[in-house]
Design a protein around this motif. Structure first.
Motif, PDB file in Angstrom:
ATOM      1  N   SER A   2       0.912  -1.355  -0.060  1.00  0.00           N
ATOM      2  CA  SER A   2      -0.329  -0.060  -0.456  1.00  0.00           C
ATOM      3  C   SER A   2       0.902   1.148   0.379  1.00  0.00           C
ATOM      4  O   SER A   2       0.680   2.171  -1.061  1.00  0.00           O
ATOM      5  CB  SER A   2      -0.764   0.319   1.419  1.00  0.00           C
ATOM      6  OG  SER A   2      -1.981  -0.946   0.302  1.00  0.00           O
ATOM      7  N   VAL A   3       1.410   1.159   0.804  1.00  0.00           N
ATOM      8  CA  VAL A   3       2.759   2.785   1.078  1.00  0.00           C
ATOM      9  C   VAL A   3       3.646   2.453  -0.347  1.00  0.00           C
ATOM     10  O   VAL A   3       3.090   3.694  -0.962  1.00  0.00           O
ATOM     11  CB  VAL A   3       3.757   2.205   1.957  1.00  0.00           C
ATOM     12  CG1 VAL A   3       4.685   3.059   2.168  1.00  0.00           C
ATOM     13  CG2 VAL A   3       2.966   2.743   3.346  1.00  0.00           C
ATOM     14  N   GLN A  23      -1.587  23.258   6.455  1.00  0.00           N
ATOM     15  CA  GLN A  23      -1.811  22.263   6.967  1.00  0.00           C
ATOM     16  C   GLN A  23      -1.789  21.056   5.782  1.00  0.00           C
ATOM     17  O   GLN A  23      -1.334  19.608   5.863  1.00  0.00           O
ATOM     18  CB  GLN A  23      -2.978  21.714   7.882  1.00  0.00           C
ATOM     19  CG  GLN A  23      -2.842  22.489   8.627  1.00  0.00           C
ATOM     20  CD  GLN A  23      -4.520  22.320   9.241  1.00  0.00           C
ATOM     21  OE1 GLN A  23      -6.087  22.879   9.435  1.00  0.00           O
ATOM     22  NE2 GLN A  23      -4.550  22.449  10.594  1.00  0.00           N
ATOM     23  N   ILE A  24      -2.381  20.660   4.611  1.00  0.00           N
ATOM     24  CA  ILE A  24      -3.100  19.770   3.664  1.00  0.00           C
ATOM     25  C   ILE A  24      -0.903  20.293   3.614  1.00  0.00           C
ATOM     26  O   ILE A  24      -0.935  18.868   2.992  1.00  0.00           O
ATOM     27  CB  ILE A  24      -3.174  20.376   2.784  1.00  0.00           C
ATOM     28  CG1 ILE A  24      -4.592  20.495   3.281  1.00  0.00           C
ATOM     29  CG2 ILE A  24      -3.185  19.285   1.317  1.00  0.00           C
ATOM     30  CD1 ILE A  24      -6.274  20.751   2.339  1.00  0.00           C
ATOM     31  N   VAL A  25      -0.084  21.024   3.069  1.00  0.00           N
ATOM     32  CA  VAL A  25       0.928  21.042   2.354  1.00  0.00           C
ATOM     33  C   VAL A  25       1.932  20.439   3.721  1.00  0.00           C
ATOM     34  O   VAL A  25       2.357  19.754   3.128  1.00  0.00           O
ATOM     35  CB  VAL A  25       1.602  22.459   2.367  1.00  0.00           C
ATOM     36  CG1 VAL A  25       2.968  22.540   2.545  1.00  0.00           C
ATOM     37  CG2 VAL A  25       1.271  23.100   1.146  1.00  0.00           C
ATOM     38  N   THR A  26       1.908  20.472   5.164  1.00  0.00           N
ATOM     39  CA  THR A  26       2.928  19.806   5.863  1.00  0.00           C
ATOM     40  C   THR A  26       2.111  17.877   5.619  1.00  0.00           C
ATOM     41  O   THR A  26       3.218  17.740   5.350  1.00  0.00           O
ATOM     42  CB  THR A  26       1.853  20.220   7.078  1.00  0.00           C
ATOM     43  OG1 THR A  26       2.628  21.331   7.069  1.00  0.00           O
ATOM     44  CG2 THR A  26       2.345  19.632   8.505  1.00  0.00           C
ATOM     45  N   VAL A  27       0.943  17.678   5.785  1.00  0.00           N
ATOM     46  CA  VAL A  27       0.277  16.512   5.412  1.00  0.00           C
ATOM     47  C   VAL A  27       1.348  15.664   4.288  1.00  0.00           C
ATOM     48  O   VAL A  27       1.834  14.881   4.297  1.00  0.00           O
ATOM     49  CB  VAL A  27      -0.824  16.698   5.246  1.00  0.00           C
ATOM     50  CG1 VAL A  27      -0.687  14.346   5.743  1.00  0.00           C
ATOM     51  CG2 VAL A  27      -1.133  15.588   6.915  1.00  0.00           C
ATOM     52  N   ARG A  47       2.005  11.396   7.675  1.00  0.00           N
ATOM     53  CA  ARG A  47       0.973  11.109   8.590  1.00  0.00           C
ATOM     54  C   ARG A  47       0.677   9.564   8.385  1.00  0.00           C
ATOM     55  O   ARG A  47       0.129   9.328   7.442  1.00  0.00           O
ATOM     56  CB  ARG A  47      -0.311  11.797   8.361  1.00  0.00           C
ATOM     57  CG  ARG A  47      -0.994  11.798   9.483  1.00  0.00           C
ATOM     58  CD  ARG A  47      -2.514  11.951   9.571  1.00  0.00           C
ATOM     59  NE  ARG A  47      -2.186  14.012  10.032  1.00  0.00           N
ATOM     60  CZ  ARG A  47      -3.182  14.935   9.787  1.00  0.00           C
ATOM     61  NH1 ARG A  47      -4.178  14.393   9.524  1.00  0.00           N
ATOM     62  NH2 ARG A  47      -3.272  15.973  10.326  1.00  0.00           N
ATOM     63  N   GLY A  48       0.765   8.927   9.899  1.00  0.00           N
ATOM     64  CA  GLY A  48       0.408   7.645   9.935  1.00  0.00           C
ATOM     65  C   GLY A  48       0.680   6.748   8.828  1.00  0.00           C
ATOM     66  O   GLY A  48       2.476   6.495   8.868  1.00  0.00           O
ATOM     67  N   ALA A  49       0.303   6.254   8.011  1.00  0.00           N
ATOM     68  CA  ALA A  49       1.128   4.854   7.088  1.00  0.00           C
ATOM     69  C   ALA A  49       1.261   6.029   5.118  1.00  0.00           C
ATOM     70  O   ALA A  49       1.913   5.516   4.609  1.00  0.00           O
ATOM     71  CB  ALA A  49      -0.119   3.876   6.766  1.00  0.00           C
ATOM     72  N   ALA A  91       6.018  10.343   3.181  1.00  0.00           N
ATOM     73  CA  ALA A  91       6.550  11.697   3.002  1.00  0.00           C
ATOM     74  C   ALA A  91       6.196  12.032   1.218  1.00  0.00           C
ATOM     75  O   ALA A  91       7.159  11.699   0.561  1.00  0.00           O
ATOM     76  CB  ALA A  91       7.592  12.315   3.793  1.00  0.00           C
ATOM     77  N   PHE A  92       6.191  12.868   0.945  1.00  0.00           N
ATOM     78  CA  PHE A  92       6.355  13.771  -0.454  1.00  0.00           C
ATOM     79  C   PHE A  92       7.431  14.294  -0.770  1.00  0.00           C
ATOM     80  O   PHE A  92       7.619  14.500  -1.906  1.00  0.00           O
ATOM     81  CB  PHE A  92       4.926  14.287  -0.844  1.00  0.00           C
ATOM     82  CG  PHE A  92       4.102  12.549  -1.712  1.00  0.00           C
ATOM     83  CD1 PHE A  92       4.816  11.556  -2.523  1.00  0.00           C
ATOM     84  CD2 PHE A  92       3.406  12.070  -0.538  1.00  0.00           C
ATOM     85  CE1 PHE A  92       3.704  10.637  -3.010  1.00  0.00           C
ATOM     86  CE2 PHE A  92       2.880  10.676  -0.807  1.00  0.00           C
ATOM     87  CZ  PHE A  92       2.892   9.882  -2.388  1.00  0.00           C
ATOM     88  N   LYS A  93       7.762  14.665   0.211  1.00  0.00           N
ATOM     89  CA  LYS A  93       9.248  15.945   0.537  1.00  0.00           C
ATOM     90  C   LYS A  93      10.637  15.257  -0.144  1.00  0.00           C
ATOM     91  O   LYS A  93      10.564  13.974  -0.133  1.00  0.00           O
ATOM     92  CB  LYS A  93       9.209  16.247   1.265  1.00  0.00           C
ATOM     93  CG  LYS A  93      10.352  17.534   1.892  1.00  0.00           C
ATOM     94  CD  LYS A  93      10.243  18.866   2.988  1.00  0.00           C
ATOM     95  CE  LYS A  93      11.496  19.126   2.358  1.00  0.00           C
ATOM     96  NZ  LYS A  93      11.365  20.706   3.806  1.00  0.00           N
TER      97      LYS A  93
END
Length: 126
Positions: A15-16, A91-95, A100-102, A105-107
């Motif tokens: 999934s990840v 907040q969306i940018v941060t997530v 977050r959770g499973a 990160a897309f950074k």
């Protein structure tokens, strides 16, 4: 018990990895009929950051659909249909950037501009 744990671990790993490609490249896909591309929120109206809602939606389709669904309905990841009413753009940018959770990160996988475009578009989903 061990079989169940192994199966759940494998499912989580699949999934990840399905949420984004490791090399950071994306494969564009056309918007199916009845998808958010056909909705008024997906019209290419300019956002305050100079990006368009259509650009954010395109980046979403290339990177997020496998977990959050083609209509934001959720699946492996949570339902995002009204995320703009729950989270601010920042907040969306941060997530998206940090995960977050499973959610990974897309950074580093997406540019700051792409992350901003996704956040602009998702912030309109109320």
């Amino acid at each position: 018990m061990k079989k169940t744990l192994i199966l759940l671990s494998m499912l989580l790993a699949v999934s990840v990895t399905a949420c984004a490609r490791k090399d950071g490249t994306t494969t564009p896909s056309p918007a199916p009929a009845g998808s958010p591309a056909a909705s008024p929120a997906a019209s290419p109206a300019a956002s305050p950051g100079g990006t368009t809602a259509a650009a954010g939606q395109t980046i979403y389709k290339q990177n997020c659909v496998s977990c959050h669904g083609d209509n934001l309905q959720g699946g492996v990841g949570p339902n995002l249909t009204k995320v703009g009413g729950k989270l601010s753009k920042d907040q969306i940018v941060t997530v998206v950037s940090n995960g977050r959770g499973a959610m990974p990160a897309f950074k580093g996988r997406l540019s700051d501009s792409d992350i901003g475009s996704i956040a602009d578009w998702l912030a309109t989903q109320k």
